[in-house]
Scaffold this active site. Structure first.
Site, mmCIF file in Angstrom:
data_model
loop_
_atom_site.group_PDB
_atom_site.id
_atom_site.type_symbol
_atom_site.label_atom_id
_atom_site.label_comp_id
_atom_site.label_asym_id
_atom_site.label_seq_id
_atom_site.Cartn_x
_atom_site.Cartn_y
_atom_site.Cartn_z
ATOM 1 N N ASP A 129 0.862 -1.175 0.000
ATOM 2 C CA ASP A 129 0.000 0.000 0.000
ATOM 3 C C ASP A 129 0.910 1.240 0.000
ATOM 4 O O ASP A 129 2.140 1.152 0.120
ATOM 5 C CB ASP A 129 -0.961 -0.036 1.201
HETATM 6 C C1 NOJ Z 1 -4.228 3.745 0.273
HETATM 7 C C2 NOJ Z 1 -5.354 2.760 0.355
HETATM 8 O O1 NOJ Z 1 -5.247 2.006 1.540
HETATM 9 C C3 NOJ Z 1 -5.426 1.821 -0.819
HETATM 10 O O2 NOJ Z 1 -6.593 1.069 -0.713
HETATM 11 C C4 NOJ Z 1 -5.363 2.587 -2.101
HETATM 12 O O3 NOJ Z 1 -5.478 1.705 -3.200
HETATM 13 C C5 NOJ Z 1 -4.062 3.357 -2.150
HETATM 14 N N1 NOJ Z 1 -4.011 4.297 -1.036
HETATM 15 C C6 NOJ Z 1 -3.891 4.139 -3.451
HETATM 16 O O4 NOJ Z 1 -4.744 5.211 -3.478
#
Ligand code: NOJ
Length: 737
Positions: free
Chosen positions: A266
């Site tokens: 992430d």
């Molecule tokens: C953080 C989030 O937890 C995740 O779900 C997301 O895909 C990414 N940011 C990218 O925006």
């Protein structure tokens, strides 16, 4: 565009994607390999040069198609090896045509409509150059305080598995290289939904047994549906943050499940391993993440900064790097990007076209849940109605109805409830409108008088209440989950007029509605319904369609009951309606005793306000004659469980028929009920149907104390009904062969 790299598809080239990936790998320098493992945010300084130099494998959050084509051109024609880019984006519940939030879609209990929604989203996103979405989010969510419950498919492993797999099929289509197919990403592996106190990014502690029985099944189902990628969770799981969690990524995902796609971290999560206190430096964080098997780093640039030295020192083997890069390249070949990475929006169906809007409307129609309908207040009849008062901050707000984490949807396309009511009313009845409050959080009462006045003058008050989009989603958790601002006071003011009240709730989570329920006549829970929310909701209010959504998550009475979910364990002292006492019933100076006591709250009892699977219709469905095809079956066999469903009311409607099972005795204790199947059945008034489910004994397996997946012989109960509280049951036995 017609430019192609030297690696572009040659019709004579019939090597497998794996073979092509391996050949390419053999030509790559270490720097180029690490470049493939690095994902950079669109618009970052130096991005074009980094792409030319092969330092980037993927870009996220770029949606300008000209810029995406330019980045692909640089990658294909100006980088040494001409490797196209993965272009990632959070396309969570639609791209331009916005569908209900995932939790709302889950309330449809309709895999076909969920699959269609993902397919529409994929087609629209791909027309802008996106070839990879970070969806579906299939974290089991049992805490409505957690803002990300909105992005989830609810509390249940079976429902989330079926619908998550449907989303994967919708995004990815039959083949990844076909038009309208983009790579999906099962996220967040694993256990994110268990964050303590429903607080985003918080710690999770989940016994391995529960992890495997509750949190992992949707991920396994996504994998079985062919999901191309996984994303690790931000959270710390039993002391090991997921971005450095070898058990999850290596043991479970690769060894046990044989996953051959790739895992992305992430956002900044590798850097955050040090913030967690799991590593002391960025370099150590990179070592832990690569050891764990995180193939691609999102956002933070640590792989590029530290992997070269770690490889040189022998801390990370080049063979390991090759495996990870090959996982990424394979997907690029599968997507057909080497053959054509460019996008021509003119070759795609128009964005937000009539078919896409119709699909979004159908999804919204099926996802609304009728929670209360006293005296058949609904459906409204436009023939007999003289006037309606439309009240509330969410009646005419095209932006707020879209819901959380919508970056590309535009409110100008939204059809609001007020617009739809005006369209329906025509000259037939009068529509009076007063917003009442400036927003859902507003604490002023200066708009109340107008609202009260129009309610007093009208036959019915339709109140559109709930939460604005920004009150749910990532990092937007709440400790109280009631109607925010002065909405309850607005209900009080309208209730004082005596005009019947219908409340439509738009929200990103279950709200605690106990204190308002008795003040209103009907409640339709619409979640955040998306672009076509207005026409769908108005069709339901006026009986063009009967509501058929069912809750994908239990609704607590009070926050203090959380977590409350239907598939709980029995405990040694299970409560019953006869065994509980209310706080006001206890005598003064009552003697201290626990005898006869059971697991309940003195001030809330033990039941939710609305159970999982619950939802009313305008008709009445009756269930009877549950039966099993055999009283006893052998391990490896299939049993049929069936029941008669009758539409005993006077309108045609759809019912979601649900099958629940209990394994009475287990090597580890088993839940009191587990959803094992569901079907949507449409019946005309008076019509009946025998509804049956086939259940293989493998579907009754669970991970035991030794983490072995087994189905244990013994006694089982099976229920069929319209929600998880159903009492219509039968039993059967499984015996060893
Ligand atoms: C953080 C989030 O937890 C995740 O779900 C997301 O895909 C990414 N940011 C990218 O925006």
């Amino acid at each position: 565009m017609s430019q192609q790299s030297c690696l572009a598809g040659n019709p004579e080239d019939n090597r497998s994607d794996e073979g092509r990936a391996r050949d390419l790998l053999a030509q790559m320098t270490l720097q180029e390999k690490i470049g493939q493992m690095s994902q950079v945010n669109g618009g970052s300084a130096d991005l074009h040069q980094a792409v030319r130099e092969g330092r980037v494998g993927s870009v996220l959050n770029e949606v300008n198609v000209e810029e995406i084509n330019e980045l692909q051109r640089l990658a294909m024609l100006e980088s040494r090896l001409g490797i196209p880019l993965l272009i990632g984006r959070d396309v969570i519940h639609g791209f331009k045509t916005i569908f209900p939030i995932p939790l709302g879609q889950a309330a449809s209990w309709d895999p076909a409509i969920v699959e269609r929604g993902a397919a529409v989203a994929a087609m629209e996103a791909e027309s802008a150059g996106i070839n990879w979405t970070f969806a579906p989010m299939i974290d089991i969510a049992r805490d409505p305080r957690w803002g990300r419950i909105a992005e989830s498919l609810g509390e249940d492993p079976h429902l989330s598995s079926v619908l998550g797999a449907a989303m994967v099929r919708g995004f990815q289509g039959e083949r990844l290289d076909q038009q309208g197919s983009i790579a999906a990403c099962a996220k967040h592996f694993a256990g994110y939904g268990a964050v303590e106190s429903g607080l985003d990014y918080n710690t999770t502690n989940i016994p391995e047994n529960e992890l495997r029985n509750v949190y992992m099944p949707p991920f396994k189902a996504a994998l079985d549906a062919g999901v191309a990628t996984f994303m690790s969770s931000f959270s710390d799981l039993n002391g090991v943050p997921c971005a450095g969690n070898e058990f999850l990524m290596k043991q479970v995902l690769r060894q046990e499940w044989d996953f051959n796609g790739f895992v992305v971290s992430d956002w900044d999560a590798i850097k955050e391993l040090t913030v967690h206190g799991f590593t002391a430096t960025d370099r150590e964080a990179v070592l832990e993440a690569t050891d764990a098997g995180i193939d691609m780093e999102m956002a933070s640039p640590l792989y590029g900064q530290h992997l070269p030295a770690l490889v040189e020192e022998g801390k990370v083997s080049e063979q390991q790097i090759d495996t990870m890069v090959c996982n990424i390249l394979r997907l690029k070949f599968q997507l057909g990007l080497f053959d054509n990475p460019y996008t021509n929006p003119g070759h795609y169906p128009r964005l937000v076209n009539a078919q896409h809007l119709q699909a979004a409307k159908e999804a919204a129609l099926r996802s609304c849940v009728l929670l209360k309908n006293d005296h058949q207040t609904l459906p409204l009849s436009k023939q007999t109605l003289g006037s309606v008062a439309v009240i509330g901050p969410l009646a005419d707000d095209g932006y707020e109805q879209l819901g959380t984490w919508v970056f590309d949807g535009e409110s100008q396309h939204s059809h609001t409830c007020l617009q739809a009511i005006h369209a329906l009313a025509g000259e037939e009845f009068e529509v009076r409108w007063s917003q009442g409050m400036a927003s859902s959080r507003c604490r002023k009462q200066d708009g109340f008088d107008d609202a009260v006045q129009i309610a007093r003058d009208s036959d019915v008050a339709l109140m559109f209440l709930g939460e604005e989009s920004i009150l749910s989603g990532e990092a937007h958790c709440r400790a109280e989950i009631d109607l925010p601002g002065n909405q309850e006071q607005l209900i009080d003011a309208i209730a004082a007029t005596g005009t019947p009240i219908v409340v439509v709730v738009m929200a990103g989570r279950p709200l605690t509605l106990q204190s308002v329920l008795d003040k209103v006549d009907a409640v339709l829970y619409a979640w955040h319904p998306g672009t076509m929310g207005g026409p769908a909701i108005v069709d339901l209010l006026f009986g063009v369609e009967a509501p058929s959504g069912k809750l994908p998550v239990s609704f607590p009475r009070l926050v203090g009951q959380i977590p409350i979910y239907y598939s709980k364990k029995n405990t040694g002292r299970p409560p019953s309606h006869d065994s509980i006492t209310h706080i006001d019933e206890i005598d003064g100076k009552a003697a201290q005793t626990s005898l006869g006591m059971s697991a309940f709250h003195l001030d809330a009892g033990f039941t939710p306000l609305f159970p999982f699977g619950y939802g009313l219709s305008y008709t009445r469905f009756e269930y009877s004659d549950i039966a099993v095809s055999a009283d006893r079956i052998t391990l490896g066999d299939t049993i049929e469980v069936s029941s008669t469903l009758v539409n005993a009311g006077d309108c045609a409607a759809e019912e979601v028929v649900q099958l629940y099972v209990r394994d009475l005795v287990g090597n580890v204790t088993r839940p009191v009920k587990e959803l094992k199947g569901f079907q949507r059945v449409r019946l005309e008034p008076g019509q009946s149907q025998r509804v049956s489910f086939n259940l293989h004994t493998d579907e009754l397996s669970f991970y035991n104390r030794k983490m072995i997946q087994v189905t244990e012989p013994g006694m089982f109960h099976a229920w069929i009904g319209g929600n998880s509280d159903t009492e219509l049951w039968t039993g059967f036995e499984i015996v060893d062969s």
